[in-house]
Design a protein around this motif. Sequence first.
Motif, PDB file in Angstrom:
ATOM      1  N   GLN A 114       0.856  -1.201  -0.039  1.00 27.66           N
ATOM      2  CA  GLN A 114      -0.022  -0.095  -0.069  1.00 27.66           C
ATOM      3  C   GLN A 114       1.007   1.175   0.002  1.00 27.66           C
ATOM      4  OE1 GLN A 114      -3.405  -0.344  -0.133  1.00 27.66           O
ATOM      5  NE2 GLN A 114      -3.285   1.851  -0.666  1.00 27.66           N
ATOM      6  N   TYR A 115       2.174   1.322   0.605  1.00 29.03           N
ATOM      7  CA  TYR A 115       2.892   2.298   0.837  1.00 29.03           C
ATOM      8  C   TYR A 115       3.568   2.522  -0.694  1.00 29.03           C
ATOM      9  CZ  TYR A 115       2.414   2.276   5.831  1.00 29.03           C
ATOM     10  OH  TYR A 115       1.772   2.214   7.095  1.00 29.03           O
ATOM     11  N   ILE A 116       4.017   1.235  -1.193  1.00 26.22           N
ATOM     12  CA  ILE A 116       4.577   1.442  -2.641  1.00 26.22           C
ATOM     13  C   ILE A 116       3.606   2.250  -3.624  1.00 26.22           C
ATOM     14  CG2 ILE A 116       5.319   0.282  -4.457  1.00 26.22           C
ATOM     15  CD1 ILE A 116       6.490  -1.696  -2.507  1.00 26.22           C
ATOM     16  N   GLN A 117       2.223   1.555  -3.645  1.00 25.51           N
ATOM     17  CA  GLN A 117       1.224   2.231  -4.495  1.00 25.51           C
ATOM     18  C   GLN A 117       1.003   3.817  -4.152  1.00 25.51           C
ATOM     19  OE1 GLN A 117      -3.003   1.063  -3.801  1.00 25.51           O
ATOM     20  NE2 GLN A 117      -3.014   0.931  -5.847  1.00 25.51           N
ATOM     21  N   ASN A 118       1.091   4.126  -2.905  1.00 25.53           N
ATOM     22  CA  ASN A 118       0.909   5.526  -2.484  1.00 25.53           C
ATOM     23  C   ASN A 118       1.915   6.331  -3.024  1.00 25.53           C
ATOM     24  OD1 ASN A 118      -1.658   4.884  -1.295  1.00 25.53           O
ATOM     25  ND2 ASN A 118      -0.657   5.166   0.667  1.00 25.53           N
ATOM     26  N   GLY A 119       3.053   5.784  -2.848  1.00 27.57           N
ATOM     27  CA  GLY A 119       4.427   6.394  -3.439  1.00 27.57           C
ATOM     28  C   GLY A 119       4.435   6.640  -5.056  1.00 27.57           C
ATOM     29  N   LEU A 120       4.039   5.783  -5.805  1.00 22.45           N
ATOM     30  CA  LEU A 120       3.620   5.529  -7.229  1.00 22.45           C
ATOM     31  C   LEU A 120       2.685   6.685  -7.743  1.00 22.45           C
ATOM     32  CD1 LEU A 120       4.041   1.791  -8.181  1.00 22.45           C
ATOM     33  CD2 LEU A 120       5.765   3.852  -8.592  1.00 22.45           C
ATOM     34  N   PHE A 121       1.565   6.758  -6.529  1.00 27.75           N
ATOM     35  CA  PHE A 121       0.386   7.920  -7.217  1.00 27.75           C
ATOM     36  C   PHE A 121       1.018   9.454  -7.133  1.00 27.75           C
ATOM     37  CE2 PHE A 121      -3.187   5.132  -5.944  1.00 27.75           C
ATOM     38  CZ  PHE A 121      -3.775   5.126  -7.370  1.00 27.75           C
ATOM     39  N   LEU A 122       2.244   9.531  -6.314  1.00 31.00           N
ATOM     40  CA  LEU A 122       2.960  10.771  -6.476  1.00 31.00           C
ATOM     41  C   LEU A 122       3.545  11.205  -7.815  1.00 31.00           C
ATOM     42  CD1 LEU A 122       4.852  10.715  -2.830  1.00 31.00           C
ATOM     43  CD2 LEU A 122       2.659  12.015  -3.499  1.00 31.00           C
ATOM     44  N   ILE A 123       3.872  10.277  -8.499  1.00 39.58           N
ATOM     45  CA  ILE A 123       4.257  10.395  -9.829  1.00 39.58           C
ATOM     46  C   ILE A 123       3.294  11.260 -10.596  1.00 39.58           C
ATOM     47  CG2 ILE A 123       5.230   9.593 -12.042  1.00 39.58           C
ATOM     48  CD1 ILE A 123       6.332   7.159 -10.413  1.00 39.58           C
ATOM     49  N   PRO A 124       2.150  10.820 -11.101  1.00 36.37           N
ATOM     50  CA  PRO A 124       1.125  11.614 -11.681  1.00 36.37           C
ATOM     51  C   PRO A 124       0.805  12.741 -11.203  1.00 36.37           C
ATOM     52  CG  PRO A 124       0.064   9.445 -10.927  1.00 36.37           C
ATOM     53  CD  PRO A 124       1.572   9.370 -10.496  1.00 36.37           C
ATOM     54  N   TYR A 125       0.753  12.676  -9.741  1.00 33.53           N
ATOM     55  CA  TYR A 125       0.236  13.865  -9.004  1.00 33.53           C
ATOM     56  C   TYR A 125       0.996  15.189  -9.147  1.00 33.53           C
ATOM     57  CZ  TYR A 125      -0.985  17.151  -5.293  1.00 33.53           C
ATOM     58  OH  TYR A 125      -1.459  18.239  -4.613  1.00 33.53           O
ATOM     59  N   PHE A 126       2.540  14.908  -9.072  1.00 34.56           N
ATOM     60  CA  PHE A 126       3.347  15.960  -9.384  1.00 34.56           C
ATOM     61  C   PHE A 126       3.297  16.329 -10.843  1.00 34.56           C
ATOM     62  CE2 PHE A 126       5.037  14.866  -5.032  1.00 34.56           C
ATOM     63  CZ  PHE A 126       4.980  16.055  -4.592  1.00 34.56           C
ATOM     64  N   LEU A 127       3.295  15.371 -11.698  1.00 33.04           N
ATOM     65  CA  LEU A 127       3.351  15.586 -13.221  1.00 33.04           C
ATOM     66  C   LEU A 127       1.974  16.543 -13.618  1.00 33.04           C
ATOM     67  CD1 LEU A 127       4.347  14.958 -16.138  1.00 33.04           C
ATOM     68  CD2 LEU A 127       2.832  13.133 -16.132  1.00 33.04           C
ATOM     69  N   LEU A 128       0.942  16.450 -12.991  1.00 28.87           N
ATOM     70  CA  LEU A 128      -0.426  16.997 -13.151  1.00 28.87           C
ATOM     71  C   LEU A 128      -0.194  18.253 -12.482  1.00 28.87           C
ATOM     72  CD1 LEU A 128      -2.667  14.046 -13.397  1.00 28.87           C
ATOM     73  CD2 LEU A 128      -2.276  15.339 -15.210  1.00 28.87           C
ATOM     74  N   GLY A 129       0.133  18.190 -10.963  1.00 30.04           N
ATOM     75  CA  GLY A 129      -0.187  19.263 -10.216  1.00 30.04           C
ATOM     76  C   GLY A 129       0.894  20.212  -9.730  1.00 30.04           C
ATOM     77  N   TRP A 130       2.027  20.280 -10.452  1.00 24.48           N
ATOM     78  CA  TRP A 130       3.142  20.985 -10.128  1.00 24.48           C
ATOM     79  C   TRP A 130       2.844  22.434 -10.573  1.00 24.48           C
ATOM     80  CZ3 TRP A 130       7.068  21.473  -7.079  1.00 24.48           C
ATOM     81  CH2 TRP A 130       8.058  22.532  -7.196  1.00 24.48           C
ATOM     82  N   PRO A 131       2.364  22.652 -11.649  1.00 26.22           N
ATOM     83  CA  PRO A 131       1.954  24.316 -11.895  1.00 26.22           C
ATOM     84  C   PRO A 131       1.178  24.623 -10.802  1.00 26.22           C
ATOM     85  CG  PRO A 131       1.870  22.978 -13.912  1.00 26.22           C
ATOM     86  CD  PRO A 131       2.149  21.922 -12.700  1.00 26.22           C
ATOM     87  N   VAL A 132       0.120  23.936 -10.562  1.00 24.80           N
ATOM     88  CA  VAL A 132      -0.712  24.360  -9.432  1.00 24.80           C
ATOM     89  C   VAL A 132      -0.155  24.528  -7.908  1.00 24.80           C
ATOM     90  CG1 VAL A 132      -2.880  23.741  -8.200  1.00 24.80           C
ATOM     91  CG2 VAL A 132      -2.660  23.170 -10.493  1.00 24.80           C
ATOM     92  N   LEU A 133       0.623  23.642  -7.579  1.00 28.72           N
ATOM     93  CA  LEU A 133       1.340  23.723  -6.429  1.00 28.72           C
ATOM     94  C   LEU A 133       2.221  24.941  -6.454  1.00 28.72           C
ATOM     95  CD1 LEU A 133       2.156  20.119  -5.646  1.00 28.72           C
ATOM     96  CD2 LEU A 133       0.651  21.395  -4.704  1.00 28.72           C
ATOM     97  N   LYS A 134       2.790  25.162  -7.457  1.00 29.15           N
ATOM     98  CA  LYS A 134       3.846  26.423  -7.552  1.00 29.15           C
ATOM     99  C   LYS A 134       3.064  27.728  -7.751  1.00 29.15           C
ATOM    100  CE  LYS A 134       5.844  26.825 -11.659  1.00 29.15           C
ATOM    101  NZ  LYS A 134       6.795  26.681 -12.810  1.00 29.15           N
ATOM    102  N   GLY A 135       1.858  27.646  -8.302  1.00 27.61           N
ATOM    103  CA  GLY A 135       1.057  28.905  -8.377  1.00 27.61           C
ATOM    104  C   GLY A 135       0.476  29.292  -6.803  1.00 27.61           C
ATOM    105  N   ALA A 136      -0.003  28.310  -6.122  1.00 25.17           N
ATOM    106  CA  ALA A 136      -0.344  28.525  -4.923  1.00 25.17           C
ATOM    107  C   ALA A 136       0.645  28.981  -3.877  1.00 25.17           C
ATOM    108  CB  ALA A 136      -0.923  27.031  -4.435  1.00 25.17           C
ATOM    109  N   ALA A 137       1.740  28.351  -3.910  1.00 24.30           N
ATOM    110  CA  ALA A 137       3.054  28.639  -3.431  1.00 24.30           C
ATOM    111  C   ALA A 137       3.462  30.246  -3.456  1.00 24.30           C
ATOM    112  CB  ALA A 137       4.193  27.871  -3.493  1.00 24.30           C
ATOM    113  N   ARG A 138       3.546  30.718  -4.700  1.00 23.80           N
ATOM    114  CA  ARG A 138       3.782  32.109  -5.412  1.00 23.80           C
ATOM    115  C   ARG A 138       2.913  33.098  -4.874  1.00 23.80           C
ATOM    116  NH1 ARG A 138       4.265  30.975 -10.393  1.00 23.80           N
ATOM    117  NH2 ARG A 138       2.231  31.589 -10.773  1.00 23.80           N
ATOM    118  N   ASN A 139       1.529  32.695  -4.624  1.00 18.57           N
ATOM    119  CA  ASN A 139       0.509  33.685  -4.462  1.00 18.57           C
ATOM    120  C   ASN A 139       0.556  33.793  -2.822  1.00 18.57           C
ATOM    121  OD1 ASN A 139      -0.293  34.069  -6.959  1.00 18.57           O
ATOM    122  ND2 ASN A 139      -1.963  32.407  -6.830  1.00 18.57           N
TER     123      ASN A 139
END
Length: 637
Positions: A44-69
Amino acid sequence: MKGAFMSWFRDLNKKQKRAFKEIVLGGLLWILISLLPFPEGIGQYIQNGLFLIPYFLLGWPVLKGAARNIAKRRPFDEAFLMAIATVGAMALGDFREGVAVMLFYQIGEFFQSVAVGRSRKNITALMDIRPDYANLLREDGTTVQVDPDQVGVGSTITVKPGEKIPIDGTVIRGKSSLDTAALTGESAPREVAEGSEVLSGCINQDGLLTIRTTREFEESTASKILDLVENASSRKSRSENFISKFARYYTPAVVYSALALAFIGPVIRLIMGLNPDWGDWIYRALTLLVISCPCAIVVSIPLSFFGGLGGASSSGILIKGSNYMETLSKIKTIVMDKTGTITKGNFQVSGLHHATFDHEEMLRLAAHAEANSSHPISKSLEEAYGKPIDFSVIRDVREISGQGVIARVDGHQVACGNGKLMDTVGINFIECHSVGSIVHMAVDGAYAGHIVIADQVKESSKEAIDKLKKLGVSRQVMLTGDSRAVAENIANQVGISEVRSQLLPQDKVSALEDILSQKEGKETVAFVGDGINDAPVLTRADIGIAMGAMGSDAAIEAADVVLMDDDPVKIAKAIRIARKCMRIVYENLVFAIGVKLTCLVLGALGIANMWLAIFADVGVMVICVINAVRVLFVKKL
């Protein structure tokens, strides 16, 4: 199917193509990781860790924008809501749902970007009318390419086949067909020859044209259109201003409500001696954040107005701001000037009565006698004669103000003018019962008959009035300085029942004031005109509509809407576009707010999960954007 997809993909810009690839890759990874079997415990920990790959691929612009604001102390926007909601979901162990929220959010953002890009195409196409250069003809017969700004009034330029006309002017040599679609929205070419007025932004299709410029570049049609379109977005409607203020207060309110929900619920349960169940209440708060994201409202409303403005401009209707969309949609009374609006504004000979000469000779004498006058009537006589004026046969020209002209033509004493002139020279004349301007003629002291000159009604004027009536524009009024007989004749031809005639420019303003005082509720009054003397009335009306092709600069500047091809039928089309635009705006507002309020209640009660939250955010936004895009299809209206 493959060819259609490739064509669609090629039309995307670089940023959109990258976003599309990231969405496809992230979506495939999310599906693959969700379907792969992982053993309990460490798996389960391995699966959760793998989910972080598509999350950061998709969400990096959003996370960066939120941090900047956050760093700029402006945290409350949709990027902040998405970041908090997805990070919180994964902190609670819901990695699959956290990635899903970010995936569908990016799908919605991509769809919005494509829709906005499509609505901008009409504006971008209009920007293509901007000329890059002008071919300036020198005195030695050579041409040089210069910036249009460097060409003065009265200069001579040449326009080759395929080139844009850079500056307004008059054709002095050559003939050709012009593509006027960028200005008027009409595909039919316009034929021009020596003496024709041409507008900048048109494309020369075949022959070489030599043009004498009549305006400077910044005063030319293309420059004025571009200025109007570029500034239109700065004039926001009441709906858009409401949305801007709504978003400013809505997002902080939602964040504080979610915080309250996450803490107050468990605290109350603790007071009651129950299990606080922090995880459940925090999940509800995160669901609330996703549901409440205001994308659907904030995006679809401006997109609806932007699409309406762009679609109208592609049809040759320039609306100077989205605020005028709302006013246009409520028109119930339309007041119209006669000359240049309902009629063509160019006078033509419509009859010769009681002539003692053959008609050709009568026109020859009249055209020569009036040849030195700048009055429109003299031009119409010259056009009716149809041959070059021989100035060598004209002698002793005397113009009597307000009456007419007396001249010697080929040895004959010719008097051309109204009844007052005939009284002045002591000639008994025959009254004419035809409608129009009457030019009486006396030759060598004897009455020679009279010529009837009348303004021509535009072919589309009656159709325009009929369409306005069908749209519920219940009152149509014509204002004119002409005589009552002429005004009523024109009104009867096109179907206008209310006429106010023999008006001076200041009388037109008074007449409009009277009409404005009679309107009811939120109904609006429009005025349509084209002349310099129409500028005050255009400004005073609830909404002013100017004829752009032949209209004066003052009228175009004062108006809120400009019809580029002077076709009165476009008035009805402008109203239909505005009404469709406003209908879509209200549909999106009611739908988005209704769905979100329902889902917010369900989320606070713990009934709605993150998947319903995704629909309330991304699903509602996609539906609203699709609905907003409908306003682009205005050519079918």
